[in-house]
Design an enzyme around this catalytic site. Structure first.
Site, mmCIF file in Angstrom:
data_model
loop_
_atom_site.group_PDB
_atom_site.id
_atom_site.type_symbol
_atom_site.label_atom_id
_atom_site.label_comp_id
_atom_site.label_asym_id
_atom_site.label_seq_id
_atom_site.Cartn_x
_atom_site.Cartn_y
_atom_site.Cartn_z
ATOM 1 N N LYS A 191 40.662 51.451 34.602
ATOM 2 C CA LYS A 191 39.812 50.538 35.356
ATOM 3 C C LYS A 191 40.695 49.446 35.947
ATOM 4 C CE LYS A 191 35.862 47.473 35.179
ATOM 5 N NZ LYS A 191 34.658 47.061 34.447
ATOM 6 N N LYS B 249 38.344 54.101 38.074
ATOM 7 C CA LYS B 249 37.481 53.171 38.788
ATOM 8 C C LYS B 249 38.314 52.110 39.470
ATOM 9 C CE LYS B 249 33.880 49.856 37.636
ATOM 10 N NZ LYS B 249 33.134 49.263 36.551
HETATM 11 C C1 PBG Z 1 32.030 45.088 34.087
HETATM 12 C C2 PBG Z 1 31.710 46.108 35.125
HETATM 13 C C3 PBG Z 1 32.032 45.985 36.480
HETATM 14 C C4 PBG Z 1 31.532 47.111 37.119
HETATM 15 C C5 PBG Z 1 30.929 47.910 36.149
HETATM 16 N N1 PBG Z 1 31.063 47.271 34.909
HETATM 17 C C6 PBG Z 1 32.656 44.904 37.251
HETATM 18 C C7 PBG Z 1 33.750 44.126 36.696
HETATM 19 O O1 PBG Z 1 34.646 44.627 36.007
HETATM 20 O O2 PBG Z 1 33.728 42.936 36.967
HETATM 21 C C8 PBG Z 1 31.659 47.346 38.590
HETATM 22 C C9 PBG Z 1 30.868 48.445 39.181
HETATM 23 C C10 PBG Z 1 30.742 48.388 40.642
HETATM 24 O O3 PBG Z 1 31.398 47.597 41.346
HETATM 25 O O4 PBG Z 1 29.941 49.179 41.157
HETATM 26 N N2 PBG Z 1 32.034 45.492 32.773
#
Ligand code: PBG
Length: 338
Positions: free
Chosen positions: A205, A260
């Protein structure tokens, strides 16, 4: 396979000439089975709120979510991924609401599983919806820079994951990027007798700016303010590091592995699938969705064609499944023979 011949005996366009031969040589297909639909859930009843930066996406109360779930089942979409919208009153420094057995997520899971036992329910394990500072973990009160503490956060995540499993979640999905969280969560689930609860690890991520609209949707953008997640999410410059992250999560017992964001990271999807040979997932995140929606709204892109092309590209890169805000639309389009 390198070509063993040359033009004019070799003509690549021969196989492209007719629909039947294009279909016969098609290497990858997208089906509803590949899709996971992320949804935003609110407290209350008969509530729906639009998310301005994500046209077509709404935050809905549990009663309305059941209708969405019914549609997902009818379209053959295998699973939903739940993201809670917690009011300001539920957000604290220590994120205690994250493991409240009567909290929004456990209640949503129970309602979904009672009504649609065959629909997979995936819950997000991270503290950001519940923290007053918007970080995914607990911050060190003694650190002026607000460092997110790793090992203390693991204990909170373990409680959160167990709470979700007890409510009936099929899959818990740690998206927090703390070190060791998959192993800690697996141990907690096993000790609680939840040996069948799967773990979808957000292993690779990245600290991406493409998450902006999501933070609006869950209402964590204001809490995070000018803060960032650089001390735990990955640097977009790195690729080998993603392989190490996935390898660690394999060793710690995760079942599924996420990359991601999606489209800017197709090379990572490819490497994870090819080098580690594990069930690989990709998240077409909020910013990617917003870009397609904005261009389509201006008449600059054909939305259906571009969305389906982007989803197919994830399959070609090696993804076994895709989290996408387009899941229901894509399933509908495919059903209609797009
Ligand atoms: C946070 C989380 C995020 C997303 C899913 N879970 C954003 C972040 O890390 O701030 C992003 C998903 C998206 O942008 O569609 N646990």
């Amino acid at each position: 396979m390198r070509p063993t011949g040359a033009f004019p005996s070799i003509r690549m366009r021969r196989m492209r000439r007719d629909d039947f031969s294009r279909r016969l040589m098609r290497e990858h297909v997208l089906t509803a089975d590949d899709l996971i639909y992320p949804v935003f859930v609110l407290d209350g009843s008969a509530r729906s709120e639009a998310v301005p930066s994500m046209p077509g996406v709404e935050r809905v109360s549990i009663d309305r979510l059941l209708k969405v779930a019914e549609e997902a089942v009818a379209l053959g979409v295998p699973a939903l991924a739940l993201f809670p919208v917690i009011d300001a009153a539920g957000k604290t420094e220590g994120a205690e609401e994250a493991w409240n057995p009567d909290g929004l997520v456990p209640r949503t899971v129970q309602a979904l599983k009672a009504r649609f036992p065959e629909l997979g329910v995936i819950t997000d394990v991270a503290l950001d919806p519940y923290t007053s500072h918007g970080q995914d973990g607990l911050i060190d009160p003694a650190d002026p820079r607000g460092y997110v503490m790793n090992d203390e956060t693991l204990e909170a995540l373990a409680k959160q994951a167990l709470c979700h499993a007890q409510a009936g979640a099929d899959v818990v999905a740690p998206s927090d990027m703390m070190d060791g969280r998959v192993g800690r969560i697996r141990a907690e689930l096993d000790a609680g007798g939840h040996i069948h609860t799967r773990i979808l690890a957000y292993s690779a991520k990245y600290a991406s700016s493409f998450y902006g609209p999501f933070r609006d949707a869950v209402g964590s953008a204001g809490n995070l303010g000018k803060g960032n997640k650089y001390t735990y999410q990955m640097d977009p410059a790195n690729s080998d590091e993603a392989i190490r992250e996935v390898a660690l999560d394999i060793a710690e017992g995760a079942d599924m592995f996420m990359v991601k964001p999606g489209m800017p990271y197709l090379d990572i999807v490819r490497r994870v699938k090819q080098e580690l040979e594990v069930p690989t997932y990709v998240y077409q995140v909020s910013g990617e969705y917003a870009m397609l929606k904005a261009a389509a709204a201006n008449g600059w892109l054909d939305e259906k064609a571009c969305a389906l092309e982007a989803l197919l590209a994830f399959k070609r890169a090696g993804a076994d499944g895709i989290l996408t805000y387009y899941a229901l639309d894509a399933a509908r389009w495919m059903k209609a023979g797009a």
